[in-house]
Structures are given as C-alpha cells and as structure tokens.
Design a protein around this motif. Structure first.
Motif, PDB file in Angstrom:
ATOM      1  N   GLY A 112       0.806  -1.219   0.000  1.00  0.00           N
ATOM      2  CA  GLY A 112       0.000   0.000   0.000  1.00  0.00           C
ATOM      3  C   GLY A 112       0.831   1.257   0.000  1.00  0.00           C
ATOM      4  O   GLY A 112       0.411   2.280   0.561  1.00  0.00           O
ATOM      5  N   LEU A 149      -0.871   1.807  -4.304  1.00  0.00           N
ATOM      6  CA  LEU A 149      -2.084   2.621  -4.273  1.00  0.00           C
ATOM      7  C   LEU A 149      -2.384   3.237  -5.632  1.00  0.00           C
ATOM      8  O   LEU A 149      -3.543   3.346  -6.034  1.00  0.00           O
ATOM      9  N   PRO A 157       0.930   0.392   7.597  1.00  0.00           N
ATOM     10  CA  PRO A 157       0.377   1.613   6.998  1.00  0.00           C
ATOM     11  C   PRO A 157       0.979   2.908   7.522  1.00  0.00           C
ATOM     12  O   PRO A 157       0.931   3.926   6.833  1.00  0.00           O
ATOM     13  N   ARG A 212       4.900   2.336   5.314  1.00  0.00           N
ATOM     14  CA  ARG A 212       4.776   2.202   3.862  1.00  0.00           C
ATOM     15  C   ARG A 212       6.128   2.274   3.147  1.00  0.00           C
ATOM     16  O   ARG A 212       6.289   2.994   2.156  1.00  0.00           O
ATOM     17  N   GLU A 230      -5.784   7.159  -0.962  1.00  0.00           N
ATOM     18  CA  GLU A 230      -6.630   6.404  -0.033  1.00  0.00           C
ATOM     19  C   GLU A 230      -8.068   6.923  -0.055  1.00  0.00           C
ATOM     20  O   GLU A 230      -9.027   6.136  -0.080  1.00  0.00           O
ATOM     21  N   GLN A 231      -8.219   8.231  -0.021  1.00  0.00           N
ATOM     22  CA  GLN A 231      -9.551   8.820  -0.028  1.00  0.00           C
ATOM     23  C   GLN A 231     -10.317   8.425  -1.287  1.00  0.00           C
ATOM     24  O   GLN A 231     -11.488   8.058  -1.241  1.00  0.00           O
ATOM     25  N   ARG A 275     -11.288   4.644  -1.165  1.00  0.00           N
ATOM     26  CA  ARG A 275     -12.446   4.389  -0.298  1.00  0.00           C
ATOM     27  C   ARG A 275     -13.733   4.838  -0.971  1.00  0.00           C
ATOM     28  O   ARG A 275     -14.761   4.154  -0.886  1.00  0.00           O
ATOM     29  N   LEU A 305      -9.318  -1.716   1.886  1.00  0.00           N
ATOM     30  CA  LEU A 305      -7.960  -1.455   2.357  1.00  0.00           C
ATOM     31  C   LEU A 305      -7.727  -2.309   3.593  1.00  0.00           C
ATOM     32  O   LEU A 305      -8.286  -2.043   4.663  1.00  0.00           O
ATOM     33  N   TYR A 323      -5.281  -3.279   6.245  1.00  0.00           N
ATOM     34  CA  TYR A 323      -4.036  -2.788   6.824  1.00  0.00           C
ATOM     35  C   TYR A 323      -3.590  -3.643   8.009  1.00  0.00           C
ATOM     36  O   TYR A 323      -4.373  -4.388   8.590  1.00  0.00           O
TER      37      TYR A 323
END
Length: 413
Positions: free
Chosen positions: A9, A14, A34, A37, A203-204, A207, A213, A215
């Motif tokens: 990630g 990503l 996370p 990374r 990430e935003q 989602r 995700l 983690y």
C-alpha cells in the motif's frame, strides 16, 4: 470485472489500485505497515523527468568504492557476508555500462514525463501540494558544474529542457534562499509534491470507489490452483482474487520466493529530516550535486533527504548517515546552522533497488495471474502514476502504451 488483490500500500500499490478501480475492477489492498509504507511517506517528493539515468551507471562502481568506507558518505554498503548482496553487486557491475544506460534513458524519460502529466491532471481535482517550478542541480565546484552541464546536454538531446546557470542566475531563479555555489543546472519540467498528502489522496479516492484497504496484514503464503494463484494467505485471513499485483517494495523478493520467482533486490535505506520553520524557504526543489542531498519545500516546511545505505532490511536509524546529510546543508545554504536541526526526528525508509537500476514491471512466468510492480529505487514517487496506468493495462491484457521489455520481471531468472 475482476477481483484484484494488491500486496503493498505504498505509492506504487495505491496508484495501481486506483487505476484498477477506475477500470471497474474490485480492489483489495494489503499493507503490512500503513504508518510506514516502505519509502513512500518521508521521501523528497520529487517528480523528475531529469532523472533518466538508472542507478547502475558508469562511474557508480568507482564512486561506491570511494565512499563505502565512510559511514557519512552518500553511498554506503554495510560490510556483511551475504550471497544475495554479492550476486546483486556482480549484476550491478555488469549493468553499469554506457550502452545499457543509453538504452534505458529514453524509457525512463517517457515514464517520468507520463507520470508528470498524470500528476498535473490529478492536481486539477485534488490538492496534494504539487509545485511545478522545476529543480536546480546545485554545484559547489566548477568541476561538478562542468559534469552537470554535460548531463544537461544529454537531457536536451533527449528532449528534456535543461539550462546551465551561473551562481547569479541561480540566485535570481530562487531568491528566497541564500546559496553558496559555483552554478547550477535548471530542469524546468521537474516538480515536487507532499508524498504523504499524495498517499492520503489515493486512499480517499479508493475508499470512495469502494476499494477494500486491509491494513496491518502480513502476507504469509500463497494458495495455488494448478499454475494459477487462487489466494494469498495473510495474518488477517485468506484473500482470494482473480489477479494479484506484487507491489511490496523492498519486501517483494521474500513474498514470492515460495513461488519460485527470483527478484534480485537490495534495500537501499534513505533518510530525511524535515525542518518545520526553516530560516529560509526556497521555492524550488534542489539537489546538492556533490553531497547527493535533496532539499524540498513541502508546504511551510523544508525537507532534506539523501544517502543510499545498503544494510539489508535493517530499519534502524544510523546517526552517522543523518549527520552526513546535515553536515552538507550549510555548505550549499549557508544561512542554515547546526542548531537549526537540533531535536528533529529523522525518518528512514527502504527503497527497493534492482541490480540494473530499473523497475520490475509486468507479468511473470511464475504464475499467469501475477503482475509485479516493484524495484523503483529512488524513482518510486516520480513513477507511481504511470506505473499504475501500465498495471491497469497489463491486468486487462492490453498492450502497454510504453514498451516494457527492459523492465521484464524475469530478466534475472
């Protein structure tokens, strides 16, 4: 629609996840740490079409031999017995030829420029601190400036704009910081951003697209269904999928060893220190050429980073490496003094370095539904968006828009 399981990630994983989600696939991202990374969060944040020369290049062996006995030097190999390290070094030496560099340069140019374009498009919709003002290669000595001028000529021959500046011209280009230099080379197409904000933006968006995700999950093994991979085993349970992407950075070789896939790799530890209230705040990112130290304005802070420490998977911070970075700063930016760095917490991350300095990108003979995207060394952030786009094309069995022969995953098998 396929279910794509992505191991890793960081910025590569990503970016690929977002592209797969954009193409309509169901996506699961598996990340072991996370808050760390790998090398994604604390790096220099540079997007660099100017960096078309791979790490394995003529002269690097001699520089490495010169520096390796100095624990504060830009490049350091921790003395240890390791067959993997010896084999990697032999391949590195073999790859460090002018012919190989000349073959790689147009490919790296195209990849960086495509990534820059993707970053610019994303910045029209999201604010992740992208600054498109260029990069300065700052040279303390006339000899270094002459060498960088030769690199600038090579860049222009490849279609990458580059200007050689004297000290006054460099100062006029970035008057917010005092420089003590002989001159500089200016690469106007280079950019920089905040890597942590870029990760948060991805990430935003993931989602919002319904991606999963997962983690704090370690990969512990694989489940095969004849030749194909059916599932990946993790500490959070088994995850079945149609396609798998390995984007595990420096941890990648260990994750696929049981599949018979050999990915020669060394972890290149890099360090950074971020000054929250710098005495001067440059507007351009820069690299101190002789010291191999990067300086990047990130918001109201100023980040200094550098070094390549080959010390296995050791994530401990070596104070001597950090001292080498901090010692170089006043030589180029004389307004900065040692007390400006007191009490700051250094960051370190492990970069995945292949022997020839080029990423591994594509499918592999180890399993027909496994795609690999790792080994980007110091170019991970710069190449993240285009890597994601190419992964999406590979997942969908399209012909990649950029020829990836030099990045063949099985080239050292």
């Amino acid at each position: 629609m396929k279910h794509v399981a992505i191991i890793g990630g960081g910025v590569i994983g990503l970016s690929a996840a977002l592209e797969c989600a954009r193409r309509g696939h169901r996506v699961s991202v598996i990340e072991r740490a996370p808050t760390q990374r790998g090398a994604s969060l604390g790096n220099a944040g540079m997007i660099v079409p100017s960096h078309f020369t791979p790490l394995a290049a003529p002269g690097m062996i001699a520089l490495g031999a010169k520096w390796m006995w100095n624990p504060e030097s830009p490049f350091y190999i921790k003395p240890r017995w390791s067959w993997d390290l010896l084999a990697w070094a032999a391949r590195f030496w073999k790859a460090s030829t002018r012919e190989r560099v000349d073959r790689a340069a147009p490919l790296l140019r195209d990849l960086h420029l495509a990534s820059r374009e993707a970053y610019a498009r994303l910045a029209e919709e999201e604010d992740f601190g992208l600054v498109k003002r260029g990069l300065l290669m700052l040279c303390k000595t006339a000899r270094a400036l002459e060498q960088e001028a030769q690199m600038a000529a090579h860049a222009r021959a490849l279609g990458v704009p580059a200007r050689v500046l004297d000290a006054k011209e460099a100062a006029a280009l970035d008057p917010n910081v005092t420089m003590d230099i002989a001159g500089a080379v200016y690469f106007e197409q280079d950019c920089h951003c905040d890597p942590a904000r870029y990760v948060a933006t991805l990430e935003q968006r993931l989602r919002a697209a319904g991606a999963e995700l997962i983690y704090d999950a370690e990969v512990t093994g694989w489940h095969r269904d004849e030749a194909r991979l059916a599932a990946v085993h993790t500490t959070r349970g088994e995850i079945a999928a149609d396609e798998f992407l390995l984007a595990g950075g420096a941890w990648s070789p260990a994750l696929v060893a049981e599949l018979g896939l050999r990915l020669p790799m060394q972890a290149g530890k890099g360090y950074s220190v971020t000054v929250p209230q710098p005495v001067e705040q440059p507007q351009l990112c820069s690299i101190f050429t002789e010291a191999r130290v990067a300086a990047t304005p990130i918001g109201n802070t100023l980040r200094f980073g550098g070094t390549m420490e080959i010390a296995g998977m050791d994530k401990r911070i070596n104070p001597r490496r950090v001292a080498g970075i901090l010692r170089a700063i006043p030589e180029y930016f004389p307004r900065f003094r040692p007390e400006h760095f007191e009490g700051l917490q250094p960051w370190c991350g492990l970069r995945p370095c292949s022997p020839d300095g080029l990423p591994y990108l594509g499918r592999t003979r180890a399993a027909p539904n496994l795609v690999v995207a790792t080994g980007h060394a110091m170019m991970g952030l710069s190449l993240a968006p285009v890597t994601g786009q190419l992964v999406g094309q590979i997942i969908d069995h399209e012909t990649p828009r950029i020829d990836l022969k030099l990045l063949d995953v099985d080239r050292f098998a």
